[in-house]
Design a protein around this motif. Structure first.
Motif, PDB file in Angstrom:
ATOM      1  N   VAL A  34       0.836  -1.206   0.000  1.00  0.00           N
ATOM      2  CA  VAL A  34       0.000   0.000   0.000  1.00  0.00           C
ATOM      3  C   VAL A  34       0.870   1.254   0.000  1.00  0.00           C
ATOM      4  CG1 VAL A  34      -1.620   1.349   1.394  1.00  0.00           C
ATOM      5  CG2 VAL A  34      -2.000  -1.093   1.063  1.00  0.00           C
ATOM      6  N   HIS A  35       1.884   1.294   0.832  1.00  0.00           N
ATOM      7  CA  HIS A  35       2.739   2.478   0.878  1.00  0.00           C
ATOM      8  C   HIS A  35       3.577   2.620  -0.387  1.00  0.00           C
ATOM      9  CE1 HIS A  35       1.469   2.686   5.042  1.00  0.00           C
ATOM     10  NE2 HIS A  35       1.879   3.948   5.012  1.00  0.00           N
ATOM     11  N   GLY A  36       3.968   1.507  -0.966  1.00  0.00           N
ATOM     12  CA  GLY A  36       4.680   1.564  -2.237  1.00  0.00           C
ATOM     13  C   GLY A  36       3.813   2.157  -3.339  1.00  0.00           C
ATOM     14  N   ILE A  37       2.537   1.770  -3.360  1.00  0.00           N
ATOM     15  CA  ILE A  37       1.596   2.334  -4.340  1.00  0.00           C
ATOM     16  C   ILE A  37       1.399   3.819  -4.082  1.00  0.00           C
ATOM     17  CG2 ILE A  37      -0.816   2.297  -5.112  1.00  0.00           C
ATOM     18  CD1 ILE A  37      -0.707  -0.777  -4.644  1.00  0.00           C
ATOM     19  N   LEU A  38       1.228   4.198  -2.820  1.00  0.00           N
ATOM     20  CA  LEU A  38       1.071   5.623  -2.484  1.00  0.00           C
ATOM     21  C   LEU A  38       2.282   6.433  -2.917  1.00  0.00           C
ATOM     22  CD1 LEU A  38      -0.469   5.446   1.097  1.00  0.00           C
ATOM     23  CD2 LEU A  38      -1.565   6.334  -0.954  1.00  0.00           C
ATOM     24  N   ILE A  39       3.462   5.905  -2.667  1.00  0.00           N
ATOM     25  CA  ILE A  39       4.682   6.606  -3.043  1.00  0.00           C
ATOM     26  C   ILE A  39       4.757   6.754  -4.555  1.00  0.00           C
ATOM     27  CG2 ILE A  39       7.202   6.399  -3.107  1.00  0.00           C
ATOM     28  CD1 ILE A  39       6.963   5.136  -0.264  1.00  0.00           C
ATOM     29  N   ALA A  40       4.486   5.666  -5.283  1.00  0.00           N
ATOM     30  CA  ALA A  40       4.571   5.708  -6.747  1.00  0.00           C
ATOM     31  C   ALA A  40       3.575   6.701  -7.333  1.00  0.00           C
ATOM     32  CB  ALA A  40       4.340   4.318  -7.321  1.00  0.00           C
ATOM     33  N   VAL A  41       2.333   6.668  -6.864  1.00  0.00           N
ATOM     34  CA  VAL A  41       1.299   7.565  -7.386  1.00  0.00           C
ATOM     35  C   VAL A  41       1.661   9.019  -7.100  1.00  0.00           C
ATOM     36  CG1 VAL A  41      -1.110   8.297  -7.068  1.00  0.00           C
ATOM     37  CG2 VAL A  41      -0.560   5.873  -7.357  1.00  0.00           C
ATOM     38  N   ASN A  42       2.128   9.301  -5.896  1.00  0.00           N
ATOM     39  CA  ASN A  42       2.471  10.678  -5.549  1.00  0.00           C
ATOM     40  C   ASN A  42       3.693  11.181  -6.302  1.00  0.00           C
ATOM     41  OD1 ASN A  42       0.726  12.040  -3.431  1.00  0.00           O
ATOM     42  ND2 ASN A  42       0.855   9.936  -2.695  1.00  0.00           N
ATOM     43  N   LEU A  43       4.646  10.314  -6.584  1.00  0.00           N
ATOM     44  CA  LEU A  43       5.792  10.736  -7.383  1.00  0.00           C
ATOM     45  C   LEU A  43       5.372  11.036  -8.817  1.00  0.00           C
ATOM     46  CD1 LEU A  43       8.624   8.395  -6.076  1.00  0.00           C
ATOM     47  CD2 LEU A  43       8.281  10.820  -5.599  1.00  0.00           C
ATOM     48  N   VAL A  44       4.462  10.231  -9.359  1.00  0.00           N
ATOM     49  CA  VAL A  44       3.943  10.509 -10.711  1.00  0.00           C
ATOM     50  C   VAL A  44       3.196  11.839 -10.719  1.00  0.00           C
ATOM     51  CG1 VAL A  44       2.284   9.729 -12.460  1.00  0.00           C
ATOM     52  CG2 VAL A  44       3.895   8.106 -11.451  1.00  0.00           C
ATOM     53  N   LEU A  45       2.363  12.072  -9.712  1.00  0.00           N
ATOM     54  CA  LEU A  45       1.639  13.348  -9.619  1.00  0.00           C
ATOM     55  C   LEU A  45       2.608  14.528  -9.514  1.00  0.00           C
ATOM     56  CD1 LEU A  45      -1.313  12.478  -7.217  1.00  0.00           C
ATOM     57  CD2 LEU A  45      -1.447  13.020  -9.660  1.00  0.00           C
ATOM     58  N   ALA A  46       3.680  14.367  -8.766  1.00  0.00           N
ATOM     59  CA  ALA A  46       4.672  15.439  -8.630  1.00  0.00           C
ATOM     60  C   ALA A  46       5.329  15.738  -9.969  1.00  0.00           C
ATOM     61  CB  ALA A  46       5.722  15.056  -7.588  1.00  0.00           C
ATOM     62  N   VAL A  47       5.655  14.695 -10.722  1.00  0.00           N
ATOM     63  CA  VAL A  47       6.267  14.903 -12.038  1.00  0.00           C
ATOM     64  C   VAL A  47       5.281  15.601 -12.974  1.00  0.00           C
ATOM     65  CG1 VAL A  47       7.151  13.700 -14.075  1.00  0.00           C
ATOM     66  CG2 VAL A  47       7.918  13.030 -11.799  1.00  0.00           C
ATOM     67  N   VAL A  48       4.017  15.205 -12.941  1.00  0.00           N
ATOM     68  CA  VAL A  48       3.001  15.832 -13.798  1.00  0.00           C
ATOM     69  C   VAL A  48       2.829  17.303 -13.418  1.00  0.00           C
ATOM     70  CG1 VAL A  48       0.535  15.841 -14.348  1.00  0.00           C
ATOM     71  CG2 VAL A  48       1.802  13.685 -14.339  1.00  0.00           C
ATOM     72  N   LEU A  49       2.738  17.600 -12.126  1.00  0.00           N
ATOM     73  CA  LEU A  49       2.602  18.996 -11.689  1.00  0.00           C
ATOM     74  C   LEU A  49       3.820  19.817 -12.097  1.00  0.00           C
ATOM     75  CD1 LEU A  49       1.098  18.659  -8.106  1.00  0.00           C
ATOM     76  CD2 LEU A  49      -0.036  19.496 -10.170  1.00  0.00           C
ATOM     77  N   GLY A  50       5.003  19.247 -11.949  1.00  0.00           N
ATOM     78  CA  GLY A  50       6.215  19.948 -12.359  1.00  0.00           C
ATOM     79  C   GLY A  50       6.230  20.221 -13.851  1.00  0.00           C
ATOM     80  N   ALA A  51       5.782  19.251 -14.648  1.00  0.00           N
ATOM     81  CA  ALA A  51       5.746  19.434 -16.106  1.00  0.00           C
ATOM     82  C   ALA A  51       4.745  20.525 -16.489  1.00  0.00           C
ATOM     83  CB  ALA A  51       5.387  18.127 -16.793  1.00  0.00           C
ATOM     84  N   ILE A  52       3.582  20.533 -15.835  1.00  0.00           N
ATOM     85  CA  ILE A  52       2.583  21.573 -16.107  1.00  0.00           C
ATOM     86  C   ILE A  52       3.149  22.946 -15.759  1.00  0.00           C
ATOM     87  CG2 ILE A  52       0.361  22.504 -15.325  1.00  0.00           C
ATOM     88  CD1 ILE A  52      -0.573  19.565 -15.067  1.00  0.00           C
TER      89      ILE A  52
END
Length: 66
Positions: A34-52
């Motif tokens: 569960v924490h691995g999934i949370l970490i992965a999803v939040n890192l993807v969201l961070a990359v998307v926000l940074g790209a935007i």
């Protein structure tokens, strides 16, 4: 707004990578999944926000001055 998003993305990356390294041993496997999934999803969201944010900064520089 773009500067805020870049700051938020940087904070999210720092926060979740730190959490990943600080997870203690001894928990059930489901805890780590569960924490691995949370970490992965939040890192993807961070990359998307940074790209935007970076796209917003690039567009701002291309507009003619008012």
């Amino acid at each position: 707004m773009a500067a805020f998003l870049i700051g938020l993305a940087a904070f999210m990356i720092f926060e979740w990578i730190t959490l990943g390294f600080n997870l203690a041993d001894g928990h059930p496997t489901a805890f780590y999944v569960v924490h691995g999934i949370l970490i992965a999803v939040n890192l993807v969201l961070a990359v998307v926000l940074g790209a935007i944010a970076l796209r917003g900064l690039a567009k701002r520089d291309q507009r003619p001055p008012v």
